[in-house]
Design an enzyme around this catalytic site. Structure first.
Site, PDB file in Angstrom:
ATOM      1  N   HIS A 234       0.862  -1.176   0.000  1.00  0.00           N
ATOM      2  CA  HIS A 234       0.000   0.000   0.000  1.00  0.00           C
ATOM      3  C   HIS A 234       0.901   1.229   0.000  1.00  0.00           C
ATOM      4  CE1 HIS A 234      -3.731  -2.109   0.427  1.00  0.00           C
ATOM      5  NE2 HIS A 234      -3.433  -2.636   1.606  1.00  0.00           N
ATOM      6  N   CYS A 277      -0.422   2.588  -4.257  1.00  0.00           N
ATOM      7  CA  CYS A 277      -1.182   3.818  -4.458  1.00  0.00           C
ATOM      8  C   CYS A 277      -0.320   5.015  -4.067  1.00  0.00           C
ATOM      9  CB  CYS A 277      -2.457   3.809  -3.623  1.00  0.00           C
ATOM     10  SG  CYS A 277      -3.670   2.576  -4.153  1.00  0.00           S
TER      11      CYS A 277
END
Length: 392
Positions: A234, A277
């Site tokens: 992430h 991300c």
């Protein structure tokens, strides 16, 4: 060397340079009858591409017309005064040799001595990084799947598997560590940068790809002629997250490997592929309209030279991952490397193919353009990086 091969070898540089005024080069090619009237009208009217995309279509069209047309195109780039004046950077692209028309005298830059010492010639080995070591180098994969808050990045193992497959095929020694906190990621990367002893890396449960599976590390890793770092996790703006959700800045990761007098990676290419991300925004598509944009050799290398950072998405935006098949970005990178490396393409050219492929994907099949993704290349590479398959 055949004219078509010269264009292929310099394709990225030619396309980037000519994108400064794609209308001029299109008109010149048409005036010199290198394309037909119908092809000219089609190239002039396409609206799906940006400025460089138009030029890519034109160059591909020329290359498909055979050796004579490619030769005529190269001669046009070197002898037309208006082209030379509009695209001065063409003189920095090695288009000519004994079989081509000599470059006009007036095209030569009066400032060439500012770049190269008088009488010196840039050798072939200065253009491309030399990759002679066996193995080619280390490929380190940090694969964060299971987070401490109970969330799971399903599909990331598929990405790790694809990266392992392609980089072992390219002759790299592939090492992987899973589910690391922010501090563990930082320490692990510092161990690789400094080539710490085996016990320190074993502490972070680093595994090595060998015999078709990941096994315990038996031998301390040593750097070769290139370094690849793949981080699957992430992320948020400018950072990747450890499994404790703490952020590790991407700048801190790359600067861990910056050039020093002691580093064995100084002057060698270091590539960072980051699937994470970079924010929470969803990138949307827009219909592209026909827009026109406004228009001394040293023995010391900068500390942060020879680095390529390839992010799965641009700043502030989401990056998408299929729970079964892996992420759009990593799967495209691996597929394009398999295809492009066999064609002898350099890595920047290959990543441009990835950019194009990922940009065409749709996150919402019911509403095209609503959910898009655009990877981003950041490079201080000084030479062409060409990776080649190795026989095992």
């Amino acid at each position: 060397m055949a004219a078509k091969d010269k264009i292929r070898r310099n394709k990225t540089a030619i396309q980037t340079t000519l994108s400064g005024d794609r209308r001029l080069i299109l008109n010149k090619v048409h005036e010199n009858k290198l394309i037909t009237e119908r092809e000219y009208n089609n190239l002039r009217s396409i609206n799906k591409e940006d400025e460089e995309g138009h030029v890519i279509e034109l160059v591909d069209k020329i290359m498909n017309k055979g050796e004579d047309r490619c030769q005529a195109f190269l001669n046009l780039l070197q002898t037309d005064d208006e082209i030379q004046e509009t695209f001065p950077n063409l003189k920095n692209i090695q288009l000519n040799d004994a079989c081509l028309l000599p470059r006009p005298v007036q095209v030569s830059s009066v400032h060439e001595s500012d770049v190269l010492p008088p009488g010196s010639k840039r050798q072939k080995e200065d253009v491309q990084y030399e990759l002679k070591s066996q193995p080619t180098g280390l490929c380190v994969i940090i694969n964060n799947m299971n987070f401490k808050d109970g969330t799971e990045r399903r599909g990331t193992d598929k990405d790790a598997e694809s990266l392992t497959d392609v980089f072992s095929w390219l002759g790299f020694r592939v090492l992987m560590c899973k589910d690391q906190t922010k501090d563990q990621m930082d320490c692990t990367l510092k161990c690789f940068a400094s080539q710490s002893d085996l016990s320190q890396l074993q502490e972070f449960n680093v595994k090595e790809w060998s015999g078709g599976e990941f096994t315990a590390l038996q031998e301390a890793p040593k750097h070769g002629d290139a370094f690849i770092c793949c981080i699957l996790s992430h992320g948020d703006r400018g950072v990747v997250l450890g499994i404790d959700r703490q952020p590790l800045p991407i700048k801190q990761i790359t600067r861990t490997f910056k050039a020093t007098d002691q580093s064995t990676l100084t002057g060698k290419p270091k590539v960072f592929l980051i699937q994470a991300c970079q924010g929470g925004k969803i990138q949307r598509g827009v219909l592209v309209k026909d827009l026109e944009a406004d228009g001394c050799h040293s023995s010391f290398n900068p500390e942060e030279a020879d680095v390529l950072v390839y992010l799965s998405t641009v700043e502030d935006h989401l990056s998408f991952r299929d729970k079964v098949n892996g992420s759009w970005f990593v799967q495209s990178v691996c597929q394009q490397l398999k295809e492009g490396c066999q064609r002898g393409e350099d890595i920047i050219t290959i990543l441009h193919h990835v950019n194009e492929e990922v940009s065409q994907k749709e996150g919402n099949s019911q509403n095209p353009g609503e959910v898009k993704q655009m990877p981003e290349i950041r490079s201080t590479l000084r030479k062409r990086l060409v990776l080649s398959p190795h026989q095992h």
